[in-house]
Design a protein around this motif. Sequence first.
Motif, short mmCIF file in Angstrom:
data_model
loop_
_atom_site.label_atom_id
_atom_site.label_comp_id
_atom_site.label_asym_id
_atom_site.label_seq_id
_atom_site.Cartn_x
_atom_site.Cartn_y
_atom_site.Cartn_z
N ILE A 1 16.06 -4.93 -2.74
CA ILE A 1 17.70 -5.82 -2.31
C ILE A 1 17.51 -4.68 -0.93
O ILE A 1 17.43 -3.36 -1.04
CB ILE A 1 18.11 -5.20 -3.15
N GLY A 2 17.54 -5.47 0.10
CA GLY A 2 18.23 -4.85 1.73
C GLY A 2 16.18 -5.43 2.04
O GLY A 2 17.12 -5.03 3.57
N SER A 3 15.81 -5.23 1.65
CA SER A 3 14.32 -5.16 2.89
C SER A 3 14.12 -6.74 3.18
O SER A 3 14.84 -7.74 3.08
CB SER A 3 12.94 -5.00 1.65
N GLU A 4 13.41 -6.54 4.61
CA GLU A 4 13.25 -8.12 5.24
C GLU A 4 12.03 -8.01 5.84
O GLU A 4 11.94 -6.42 6.11
CB GLU A 4 14.93 -8.33 6.10
N GLY A 5 11.73 -8.86 6.10
CA GLY A 5 10.43 -8.90 7.24
C GLY A 5 9.34 -9.84 6.92
O GLY A 5 9.66 -10.61 5.62
N PRO A 6 8.07 -9.76 7.55
CA PRO A 6 6.53 -11.10 6.95
C PRO A 6 6.17 -10.63 5.24
O PRO A 6 6.21 -11.82 4.79
CB PRO A 6 5.75 -11.03 8.08
N GLN A 7 6.28 -9.91 4.62
CA GLN A 7 6.42 -9.28 3.02
C GLN A 7 6.80 -9.65 3.08
O GLN A 7 6.45 -10.42 1.43
CB GLN A 7 6.01 -8.08 3.59
N VAL A 8 8.20 -9.91 3.36
CA VAL A 8 9.15 -10.73 1.81
C VAL A 8 9.10 -11.22 2.10
O VAL A 8 9.14 -12.69 0.82
CB VAL A 8 10.81 -10.05 2.00
N ARG A 9 8.84 -12.58 2.84
CA ARG A 9 8.57 -13.64 3.03
C ARG A 9 7.36 -14.15 2.78
O ARG A 9 7.16 -15.03 1.74
CB ARG A 9 8.08 -14.26 4.92
N GLU A 10 6.76 -13.81 2.42
CA GLU A 10 5.22 -13.47 1.55
C GLU A 10 5.71 -13.72 0.77
O GLU A 10 5.14 -14.90 -0.39
CB GLU A 10 3.87 -12.79 2.43
N LEU A 11 5.81 -12.47 -0.33
CA LEU A 11 6.31 -12.55 -1.46
C LEU A 11 7.73 -13.43 -1.97
O LEU A 11 6.92 -14.09 -3.21
CB LEU A 11 7.18 -11.40 -1.76
N GLN A 12 8.51 -14.05 -1.37
CA GLN A 12 8.94 -15.41 -1.39
C GLN A 12 8.19 -16.28 -1.31
O GLN A 12 8.22 -17.76 -2.34
CB GLN A 12 10.52 -15.45 -0.61
N ALA A 13 6.75 -16.53 -1.02
CA ALA A 13 6.24 -18.11 -0.67
C ALA A 13 5.16 -17.62 -2.21
O ALA A 13 4.92 -19.33 -2.97
CB ALA A 13 5.21 -17.79 0.60
N ARG A 14 5.05 -16.83 -2.38
CA ARG A 14 3.84 -16.66 -3.78
C ARG A 14 4.74 -17.15 -5.04
O ARG A 14 4.33 -17.80 -6.30
CB ARG A 14 3.21 -15.25 -3.68
N LEU A 15 5.64 -16.15 -5.48
CA LEU A 15 6.87 -16.49 -5.96
C LEU A 15 6.82 -17.96 -6.26
O LEU A 15 7.14 -18.71 -7.58
CB LEU A 15 8.69 -16.34 -5.98
N ARG A 16 6.97 -18.64 -5.13
CA ARG A 16 7.25 -20.03 -5.31
C ARG A 16 6.18 -21.26 -5.76
O ARG A 16 6.44 -21.78 -6.19
CB ARG A 16 8.00 -20.58 -3.44
N GLN A 17 5.18 -20.24 -5.53
CA GLN A 17 3.65 -21.19 -5.92
C GLN A 17 3.66 -21.34 -6.93
O GLN A 17 3.28 -22.33 -7.89
CB GLN A 17 2.88 -20.55 -5.36
N ILE A 18 4.37 -20.18 -8.43
CA ILE A 18 4.14 -20.82 -9.49
C ILE A 18 5.44 -20.52 -9.98
O ILE A 18 5.96 -20.22 -11.14
CB ILE A 18 3.39 -19.01 -9.89
N GLY A 19 6.66 -21.25 -9.24
CA GLY A 19 7.35 -21.12 -9.86
C GLY A 19 8.70 -20.06 -10.59
O GLY A 19 9.68 -20.20 -11.44
#
Length: 400
Positions: free
Chosen positions: A197-215
């Motif tokens: 919590i509190g982290s931000e940046g391109p890796q966080v965006r990729e984490l969110q995109a990958r978590l969205r792929q599997i629901g």
Amino acid sequence: MTGTADSYVRADSETYGSGDGGPDGETYGSGSGGPDDETYGSGSGGPDSETYGSGNPDSETYGIGGSTLHRYTHRNAHRDTHRPGPPRGRRTATVTAAGVLAMAALAAGCGPQTPGADALPQPPARATTAPPTPSPTVDDDAKPGDGSASPAPTPTPSPSSAATEPVAVPSAPVPSPSTPEPPGPSTAPPPRLLMRIGSEGPQVRELQARLRQIGHFGRTPTGYYGTVTADAVRSFQVKRGTEATGGTDAVTWQKLLAMTRTPSADELDPPTERPVAAPDKRCLTGRVLCISKKSRTLAWMIDGRVVSAMDVRFGSQYTPTREGEFPVYWKSRDHVSTLYDTPMPYALFFSGGQAVHYSADFAASGYGGASHGCVNVRDKGKVAALFDQVKNGDKVVIYW
């Protein structure tokens, strides 16, 4: 003997009369005792006395301690002869023997016989069923009707402890050879934490995109690691059987990479969570920040063409965001609210203290909250690019 007598005929043919007696007869009055202390009266006797009750006129009952022994028939008749009975000594012995037998029957536990029975009580029959085998851990007393106790399998206890039941001492549990030993505490260092919590940046965006792929993440990637992202990571960790911390460590990240594909550009940076609304007619000319409350979107438009789009949220009912057409009159990159003491980075002021700016709370909590009247943007990269493109004097149109 010839005469009138009230006679009693007993089972052993002895005659007791209250009239004249012959040489071998005896007369028993009411309440007089014979030589053997037998009392004939109308009262009730104790345990060892014989009681002659006053039954119906034709019968009298002789009992010892309330138990019926003999039944005598009272006959009021005139007889001319008196059958001689046995000598007095023999009668006394007979009566005494009958009493002894009756007392023995009572002591043996026999219940009273039916009043109409003529025979003496019989001793109880010996049980034919063999007694159960005594338990080796319980003291065995002599059974009723048995003259001796069964031998105990253990030495005879002392009198002070004979009545005490031995207490079994539980033996220590023997571990089964097949039972696995419990694992000891792990001494391995915890995996390295990559994001939290509190982290931000391109890796966080990729984490969110990958978590969205599997629901596990139901929003568009924002690049900010807030409570929503932490809950999505925790859900993934629980599903995969790892420690549910909500932080993305190296183990969690490797599991996620193995289960998902590399996100596309549209997955990493979708324009908005909802489709962009049709622009208001005031947005079709010039440089305009076209903001729809209905779709909760902001479209940066130049001469009717959408340059970029992003999700936004508004003030609550107590601090509503004003609607209408306004000019941008002030830009402040690292602004902090003097009224609420909260950061307002990339602020584009358009009406008093209301501005379009980045909101870390919106990025973390989504639409669960609201602003104090400003237009919040949750995608920090997009609002930063917008801040660089917008000039003072550009229009802001807010509509439904």
